[in-house]
Scaffold this motif. Structure first.
Motif, PDB file in Angstrom:
ATOM      1  N   LEU A 171       0.864  -1.180   0.000  1.00  0.00           N
ATOM      2  CA  LEU A 171       0.000   0.000   0.000  1.00  0.00           C
ATOM      3  C   LEU A 171       0.897   1.225   0.000  1.00  0.00           C
ATOM      4  CD1 LEU A 171      -2.634   1.540   0.199  1.00  0.00           C
ATOM      5  CD2 LEU A 171      -2.745   1.005   2.636  1.00  0.00           C
ATOM      6  N   GLU A 172       0.947   1.910  -1.155  1.00  0.00           N
ATOM      7  CA  GLU A 172       1.807   3.085  -1.299  1.00  0.00           C
ATOM      8  C   GLU A 172       1.077   4.337  -0.844  1.00  0.00           C
ATOM      9  OE1 GLU A 172       4.829   3.667  -4.611  1.00  0.00           O
ATOM     10  OE2 GLU A 172       3.282   5.097  -5.224  1.00  0.00           O
ATOM     11  N   GLN A 173       1.754   5.120  -0.008  1.00  0.00           N
ATOM     12  CA  GLN A 173       1.189   6.368   0.491  1.00  0.00           C
ATOM     13  C   GLN A 173       1.132   7.413  -0.633  1.00  0.00           C
ATOM     14  OE1 GLN A 173       0.081   7.313   3.683  1.00  0.00           O
ATOM     15  NE2 GLN A 173       0.198   5.175   4.346  1.00  0.00           N
ATOM     16  N   TYR A 174       0.752   8.640  -0.296  1.00  0.00           N
ATOM     17  CA  TYR A 174       0.611   9.691  -1.298  1.00  0.00           C
ATOM     18  C   TYR A 174       1.921   9.952  -2.048  1.00  0.00           C
ATOM     19  CZ  TYR A 174      -3.670  10.701   1.335  1.00  0.00           C
ATOM     20  OH  TYR A 174      -4.888  10.608   1.963  1.00  0.00           O
ATOM     21  N   THR A 175       3.042   9.868  -1.333  1.00  0.00           N
ATOM     22  CA  THR A 175       4.340  10.082  -1.958  1.00  0.00           C
ATOM     23  C   THR A 175       4.847   8.768  -2.554  1.00  0.00           C
ATOM     24  OG1 THR A 175       4.842  11.766  -0.292  1.00  0.00           O
ATOM     25  CG2 THR A 175       6.686  10.919  -1.585  1.00  0.00           C
TER      26      THR A 175
ATOM     27  N   TYR B 205       6.846   5.594  -3.633  1.00  0.00           N
ATOM     28  CA  TYR B 205       7.803   4.726  -2.935  1.00  0.00           C
ATOM     29  C   TYR B 205       7.795   4.931  -1.416  1.00  0.00           C
ATOM     30  CZ  TYR B 205       9.715   3.552  -7.532  1.00  0.00           C
ATOM     31  OH  TYR B 205       9.871   3.127  -8.831  1.00  0.00           O
ATOM     32  N   THR B 206       6.698   5.411  -0.883  1.00  0.00           N
ATOM     33  CA  THR B 206       6.548   5.530   0.566  1.00  0.00           C
ATOM     34  C   THR B 206       5.574   4.467   1.034  1.00  0.00           C
ATOM     35  OG1 THR B 206       6.967   7.911   0.534  1.00  0.00           O
ATOM     36  CG2 THR B 206       5.898   7.018   2.494  1.00  0.00           C
ATOM     37  N   LEU B 207       6.037   3.649   1.943  1.00  0.00           N
ATOM     38  CA  LEU B 207       5.292   2.470   2.396  1.00  0.00           C
ATOM     39  C   LEU B 207       4.374   2.795   3.559  1.00  0.00           C
ATOM     40  CD1 LEU B 207       5.331  -0.675   1.833  1.00  0.00           C
ATOM     41  CD2 LEU B 207       6.952  -0.827   3.710  1.00  0.00           C
ATOM     42  N   SER B 208       3.308   2.022   3.703  1.00  0.00           N
ATOM     43  CA  SER B 208       2.428   2.122   4.873  1.00  0.00           C
ATOM     44  C   SER B 208       2.953   1.164   5.939  1.00  0.00           C
ATOM     45  CB  SER B 208       0.992   1.748   4.492  1.00  0.00           C
ATOM     46  OG  SER B 208       0.480   2.629   3.514  1.00  0.00           O
ATOM     47  N   GLY B 209       3.805   1.696   6.814  1.00  0.00           N
ATOM     48  CA  GLY B 209       4.413   0.876   7.850  1.00  0.00           C
ATOM     49  C   GLY B 209       3.575   0.817   9.114  1.00  0.00           C
ATOM     50  N   PRO B 210       4.060   0.122  10.144  1.00  0.00           N
ATOM     51  CA  PRO B 210       3.325  -0.025  11.405  1.00  0.00           C
ATOM     52  C   PRO B 210       2.969   1.328  12.023  1.00  0.00           C
ATOM     53  CG  PRO B 210       5.222  -1.489  11.339  1.00  0.00           C
ATOM     54  CD  PRO B 210       5.356  -0.579  10.160  1.00  0.00           C
ATOM     55  N   GLY B 211       1.721   1.459  12.452  1.00  0.00           N
ATOM     56  CA  GLY B 211       1.272   2.700  13.076  1.00  0.00           C
ATOM     57  C   GLY B 211       0.671   3.703  12.119  1.00  0.00           C
TER      58      GLY B 211
ATOM     59  N   VAL C 114      -0.708  -7.819  -4.480  1.00  0.00           N
ATOM     60  CA  VAL C 114      -1.634  -6.714  -4.751  1.00  0.00           C
ATOM     61  C   VAL C 114      -0.913  -5.404  -4.441  1.00  0.00           C
ATOM     62  CG1 VAL C 114      -3.829  -5.616  -4.121  1.00  0.00           C
ATOM     63  CG2 VAL C 114      -3.650  -8.119  -4.156  1.00  0.00           C
ATOM     64  N   ILE C 115      -1.119  -4.406  -5.306  1.00  0.00           N
ATOM     65  CA  ILE C 115      -0.567  -3.069  -5.078  1.00  0.00           C
ATOM     66  C   ILE C 115      -1.718  -2.070  -5.062  1.00  0.00           C
ATOM     67  CG2 ILE C 115       0.856  -1.209  -6.049  1.00  0.00           C
ATOM     68  CD1 ILE C 115       2.664  -3.377  -7.243  1.00  0.00           C
ATOM     69  N   ILE C 116      -1.737  -1.225  -4.030  1.00  0.00           N
ATOM     70  CA  ILE C 116      -2.767  -0.191  -3.911  1.00  0.00           C
ATOM     71  C   ILE C 116      -2.069   1.153  -3.724  1.00  0.00           C
ATOM     72  CG2 ILE C 116      -4.747   0.656  -2.585  1.00  0.00           C
ATOM     73  CD1 ILE C 116      -5.196  -2.281  -1.685  1.00  0.00           C
ATOM     74  N   LYS C 117      -2.455   2.122  -4.526  1.00  0.00           N
ATOM     75  CA  LYS C 117      -1.868   3.456  -4.448  1.00  0.00           C
ATOM     76  C   LYS C 117      -2.879   4.448  -3.902  1.00  0.00           C
ATOM     77  CE  LYS C 117       0.653   7.169  -5.337  1.00  0.00           C
ATOM     78  NZ  LYS C 117       1.871   7.499  -4.544  1.00  0.00           N
ATOM     79  N   ALA C 118      -2.525   5.148  -2.808  1.00  0.00           N
ATOM     80  CA  ALA C 118      -3.365   6.223  -2.278  1.00  0.00           C
ATOM     81  C   ALA C 118      -3.074   7.484  -3.076  1.00  0.00           C
ATOM     82  CB  ALA C 118      -3.066   6.444  -0.803  1.00  0.00           C
ATOM     83  N   CYS C 119      -4.084   8.025  -3.730  1.00  0.00           N
ATOM     84  CA  CYS C 119      -3.912   9.165  -4.630  1.00  0.00           C
ATOM     85  C   CYS C 119      -4.145  10.490  -3.913  1.00  0.00           C
ATOM     86  CB  CYS C 119      -4.870   9.042  -5.814  1.00  0.00           C
ATOM     87  SG  CYS C 119      -4.585   7.577  -6.831  1.00  0.00           S
ATOM     88  N   SER C 120      -3.130  11.327  -3.885  1.00  0.00           N
ATOM     89  CA  SER C 120      -3.240  12.653  -3.275  1.00  0.00           C
ATOM     90  C   SER C 120      -3.769  13.640  -4.307  1.00  0.00           C
ATOM     91  CB  SER C 120      -1.868  13.103  -2.770  1.00  0.00           C
ATOM     92  OG  SER C 120      -0.988  13.296  -3.868  1.00  0.00           O
ATOM     93  N   THR C 121      -3.704  14.926  -3.977  1.00  0.00           N
ATOM     94  CA  THR C 121      -4.204  15.959  -4.900  1.00  0.00           C
ATOM     95  C   THR C 121      -3.391  16.015  -6.189  1.00  0.00           C
ATOM     96  OG1 THR C 121      -2.845  17.573  -3.699  1.00  0.00           O
ATOM     97  CG2 THR C 121      -5.159  17.410  -3.073  1.00  0.00           C
ATOM     98  N   SER C 122      -2.182  15.458  -6.189  1.00  0.00           N
ATOM     99  CA  SER C 122      -1.379  15.438  -7.408  1.00  0.00           C
ATOM    100  C   SER C 122      -1.933  14.465  -8.439  1.00  0.00           C
ATOM    101  CB  SER C 122       0.073  15.068  -7.082  1.00  0.00           C
ATOM    102  OG  SER C 122       0.157  13.764  -6.549  1.00  0.00           O
ATOM    103  N   VAL C 123      -2.825  13.582  -7.976  1.00  0.00           N
ATOM    104  CA  VAL C 123      -3.527  12.657  -8.876  1.00  0.00           C
ATOM    105  C   VAL C 123      -5.024  12.899  -8.658  1.00  0.00           C
ATOM    106  CG1 VAL C 123      -3.846  10.257  -9.598  1.00  0.00           C
ATOM    107  CG2 VAL C 123      -1.675  10.972  -8.592  1.00  0.00           C
ATOM    108  N   PRO C 124      -5.615  13.902  -9.339  1.00  0.00           N
ATOM    109  CA  PRO C 124      -7.012  14.264  -9.087  1.00  0.00           C
ATOM    110  C   PRO C 124      -7.957  13.069  -9.137  1.00  0.00           C
ATOM    111  CG  PRO C 124      -5.976  15.860 -10.543  1.00  0.00           C
ATOM    112  CD  PRO C 124      -4.994  14.733 -10.390  1.00  0.00           C
TER     113      PRO C 124
END
Length: 351
Positions: free
Chosen positions: A198-202, A204-210, A248-258
């Motif tokens: 699960l990639e965060q808004y940035t 190559y930034t991972l969703s780690g513990p917490g 499975v890969i999931i990308k969280a889309c920030s405002t840079s990806v409307p």
């Protein structure tokens, strides 16, 4: 009626009116002086006016809940992000722009004379908080984006706004689906759970513990590829990810990806294509099988996280959740709490 009696009647009416105004003013002063002491998401004890009449939000998730509780008109200051949000901007048209969530214009906030400021505790600079407190303005940190503490945060907000009934209704709706996802996946063996990146808004930034993203994956019975790491938001490389081969890969889309309310799926489609062509990713199982999904920030973490969880649960376990319709849940939620019709693109692809 004699002139004397008319005069006495007039004086009596004036006295009654003056007394009424005094009583009303006194009652308003009493309301303004009423306060409630709460413990916020950072564990701080804060005394705030209850209910506040003038609110500044530095937290878009809190802003959405305030609107859901019917108090949008009390928001006198909002972040640029909220004012640019195509859905929330309809609710807070009269609010003044106070800048970004993490680096707001403190002078503008103070000039608005708010009763309370809501912010993200982990990100707002201490010097900003100190400046607001010196001005006599209480600052409350409520996350309202983490699944595990969502009910607690919403309940605290309901106490502050004197909207306990509305808060409990929202919590009940949220927890109904939260419990459903947990119940259906609790007995799935670990080795049968899909491995998810699960990639965060940035990038190559991972969703780690917490992190809020990690909590979402836990809530739908996924194996988080970052579960064994120490950081909440670690940076990774393509080589690192290829070696671990997520299913499975999931990308969280920030405002840079409307994406989201009033948007099309075009930007998400383009982002998906770009990701699938990253160096070495053609060797990743998720890419080879087309299991790469885009998820709008509006339903990623936050008050509508259960919608994002519903989509993710269907992506991971289509048979187990074949009776769940994420779009229908989203449509009901927007109508029920915000009085808004569902429109826009929130995921890509849906299946």
């Amino acid at each position: 009626m004699s002139a004397r009696r008319k005069w006495m009647l007039l004086v009596t009416c004036i006295l009654i009116a003056v007394c009424a105004v005094s009583v009303l003013a006194g009652s308003r002063e009493a309301v303004a002086q009423k306060r409630v002491t709460i413990r916020d998401s950072m564990g701080r004890t804060v005394s705030v006016p209850c209910p506040p009449q003038r609110i500044v939000e530095l937290n878009g998730d809190v802003a959405e809940l305030i609107c859901a509780f019917g108090d949008a008109g009390k928001i006198v200051g909002a972040t640029t992000y909220t004012l640019n949000d195509k859905m929330l901007s309809q609710k807070v048209r009269k609010a003044k722009d106070v800048g970004k969530s993490f680096t707001p214009n403190v002078e503008k906030i103070i000039a608005l004379k708010p009763d309370v400021v809501f912010g993200y505790g982990s990100f707002l600079k201490p010097e900003c908080v100190a400046q607001l407190q010196r001005a006599g303005i209480p600052v409350v940190f409520l996350d309202c984006y983490k699944v595990k503490t969502m009910a607690q945060d919403i309940r605290t907000l309901g106490v502050i706004l004197n909207r306990r009934q509305e808060a409990e209704a929202y919590i009940a709706y949220f927890q109904k689906y939260q419990k459903l996802f947990a119940e259906r996946t609790k007995n799935i063996p670990l080795n049968k759970r899909p491995l998810v990146y699960l990639e965060q808004y940035t990038d190559y930034t991972l969703s780690g513990p917490g992190s809020g993203g990690a909590e979402l994956l836990d809530g739908i019975g996924a194996r988080n590829i970052g579960a064994g790491l120490r950081e909440a938001y670690p940076k990774i490389s393509s080589e690192w990810l290829v070696a671990r081969n997520p299913q499975v890969i999931i990308k969280a889309c920030s405002t840079s990806v409307p994406s989201g309310y009033g948007e099309s799926a075009d930007a998400m489609k383009s982002k998906r294509t770009e990701m699938m062509h990253r160096p070495g990713w053609n060797r990743i199982s998720a890419v080879r099988q087309g299991k790469v999904y885009m998820l709008s920030s509006e339903i990623f973490t936050g008050p509508r996280a259960i919608v994002g969880m519903a989509y993710m649960a269907k992506w991971l376990y289509p048979q187990l959740f074949r009776d769940i319709n994420p779009e229908a849940i989203h449509k009901e939620m927007l109508k029920k709490f915000l009085g808004v019709e569902l429109k826009g693109a929130y995921v890509y692809p849906e299946k």
